[in-house]
Design an enzyme around this catalytic site. Sequence first.
Site, PDB file in Angstrom:
ATOM      1  N   ASP A  18       0.860  -1.185   0.000  1.00  0.00           N
ATOM      2  CA  ASP A  18       0.000   0.000   0.000  1.00  0.00           C
ATOM      3  C   ASP A  18       0.897   1.236   0.000  1.00  0.00           C
ATOM      4  O   ASP A  18       1.689   1.423   0.921  1.00  0.00           O
ATOM      5  CB  ASP A  18      -0.861  -0.051   1.271  1.00  0.00           C
ATOM      6  CG  ASP A  18      -1.978   0.969   1.255  1.00  0.00           C
ATOM      7  OD1 ASP A  18      -2.954   0.774   1.994  1.00  0.00           O
ATOM      8  OD2 ASP A  18      -1.871   1.975   0.524  1.00  0.00           O
ATOM      9  N   ASP A 120      -3.052   2.292  -6.134  1.00  0.00           N
ATOM     10  CA  ASP A 120      -1.933   2.344  -5.179  1.00  0.00           C
ATOM     11  C   ASP A 120      -1.836   1.118  -4.262  1.00  0.00           C
ATOM     12  O   ASP A 120      -1.197   1.174  -3.224  1.00  0.00           O
ATOM     13  CB  ASP A 120      -2.017   3.620  -4.343  1.00  0.00           C
ATOM     14  CG  ASP A 120      -3.227   3.636  -3.430  1.00  0.00           C
ATOM     15  OD1 ASP A 120      -4.185   2.892  -3.694  1.00  0.00           O
ATOM     16  OD2 ASP A 120      -3.215   4.400  -2.453  1.00  0.00           O
ATOM     17  N   GLU A 121      -2.472   0.024  -4.638  1.00  0.00           N
ATOM     18  CA  GLU A 121      -2.403  -1.187  -3.813  1.00  0.00           C
ATOM     19  C   GLU A 121      -2.234  -2.425  -4.674  1.00  0.00           C
ATOM     20  O   GLU A 121      -2.881  -2.562  -5.710  1.00  0.00           O
ATOM     21  CB  GLU A 121      -3.716  -1.369  -3.030  1.00  0.00           C
ATOM     22  CG  GLU A 121      -3.891  -0.447  -1.866  1.00  0.00           C
ATOM     23  CD  GLU A 121      -5.187  -0.713  -1.136  1.00  0.00           C
ATOM     24  OE1 GLU A 121      -5.540  -1.890  -0.938  1.00  0.00           O
ATOM     25  OE2 GLU A 121      -5.867   0.266  -0.789  1.00  0.00           O
TER      26      GLU A 121
END
Length: 409
Positions: A18, A120-121
Site C-alpha cells: 500500500d 496504489d495497492e
Amino acid sequence: MFYNKYGDSMERQIIHIDVNNAFLSWYAIWRLKNGEKDDIREIPAVIGGDESKRSGIVLAKSNLAKQFGIVTGETIYQAKKKCPNIKIFQGDYKVYREYSDKLYNLLLEYTDKIERFSIDECFLDMTEYLMKSTLMDKAKEIRKRVNEELGFTVNIGLSSNKLLAKMASDFEKPNKIHTLFADEIKQKMWPLPIKELFMLGRKTVPKLYNMKIKTIGDLAKTDEKLLIKKFGKYGKMMWDYANGIDNSEVVYKYEAPKSIGNSTTLPIDIQDIDSLNEILLTLAEHVTFRLRKHNMLARVVNVGLRTNEFKDYSHQSKLDLETSNTKEIYEKAKQLLNSMYKGEPIRLVSLKVDKLINKNEKQMSLFESEEKQKQEELDKVIDNLKEKYGYSAITRAGQLSIGKKIKFK
DNA sequence: TCTGGGGTCCTAGGACCC
DNA sequence: TCTGGGGTCCTAGGACCC
C-alpha cells in the site's frame, strides 16, 4: 489451504503493498523532478478537488496535514478550518498512473502473480516462490528498493491470505512492514474497533454497536448464525473476516471490466432538460470511447442524477442489441433521462454502460443496417482523431458551452 | 457536509413463465 | 378466484472499496 506439488497442504504466502499517501507522495516526486524546490510531503498539504467546481474534497494528505486532524474525504473548506495555512494541490491522474506502473514493474521482478487492487495497492502471491521464513526478507528488500529507486514509501502486510495481509499493511504507517498470521489475530486484530475491519462501513458499524459489538474480537465471538440471520451473506462475510478467514485468490490475470461509467458534478445546479441532454452527450462520447477501446459492447444503459439536496436516483434499460455506438447509447440515455427527470435542480449527472460483452462474442446480425454501419465508421474516425490529437480536441456538433466544459482524467 | 469519481456486489420486488 | 410454488429476467437502490 494451498497444496504444493507433493499434495501437502501448506499456508499461502501473501504480500499486500500500500503506497503511503499515494497521490500526494507521487505528486511531490513529480514536482521535484520538474524543478520545483519544495517537497510538499514536508509541509501541511493536501491533494484535493476544486472548490469552485464544487468538487472540493481531500483526496490525499501529507503526514503534517494529518497532524492537524485533516482526514481523507472531508471538504477542503473543513481542512482549511483545521489548518488555515494548508497548501492545496490539484494533482494529476497521469502522474499517478505513471508511478503506479513503475511500482508494478518493480514488483514483477518478484512474481507475476500480482493483483492490482487499486492504483496504489497490490497483492502478491509468493506461495510458489517462498517459505514463510524468507517472506520478511523479501518484504524488506522490496521496501528498500521502492524507497531508493522510486523515491516513495510503502506499507507492507504479510500473511497467509489477502484479508489479513491487507489488515496488516494498515497498521502503523508510514514505511512499515507488519505481519498478521493466524496466530497473531487475537493479539493484533481483535482489540481493534470494528470500523477498522475491511468491508465494515458507515452504515453497518452503528448497527453492530447497537448489538454491543464494538471490537473485531467481539464480532469474531458473536454467533455466526445470528449475523447471517440479520445481515445475510454479508453477515457471513463479516464473521469470516473477523476470524481471519478469506479464501479468495490473488487475481493476477487480466479481467475485463463489468461496467464502464462517467459522471460529472456540475459547477452550478441545472434544471433545464436541454442542458442536461447536452451533458449526457458529452458523457456518452467518453463512456463509449472507453468501451470501444476495450473492444466491448454494452447491453444495458444506466443514467443517474443527484439533486441539489443530494438525493440520488437512477434508471436503466436494456438495449435491443448490444452496441458501443455513441449515437445509440446516447439516444437510450436521453430516453431514460426524459422519463425519469422530475424537474428538480440537478447537481450531478452520470452515465454507465453495464452487462458488457466482448465484441468477438457478439452474435452477428445478418441484416446490419447501412445506417448502423455508417455510425460505426463515424465512431472509428472520431476515435482515431482523439487518439491522435488528444481527447478534448474533438467534440461532436450538438455540444455547446456546458458539455465542452466537462473534463475527464 | 461548503460532501469526487470510478468501480463491484447484493437484495428486493414485479413481470412473466410453466 | 376465497389465487400455489418455483424459476428467470429486469429494474431500482444501496452497501462497500480506493
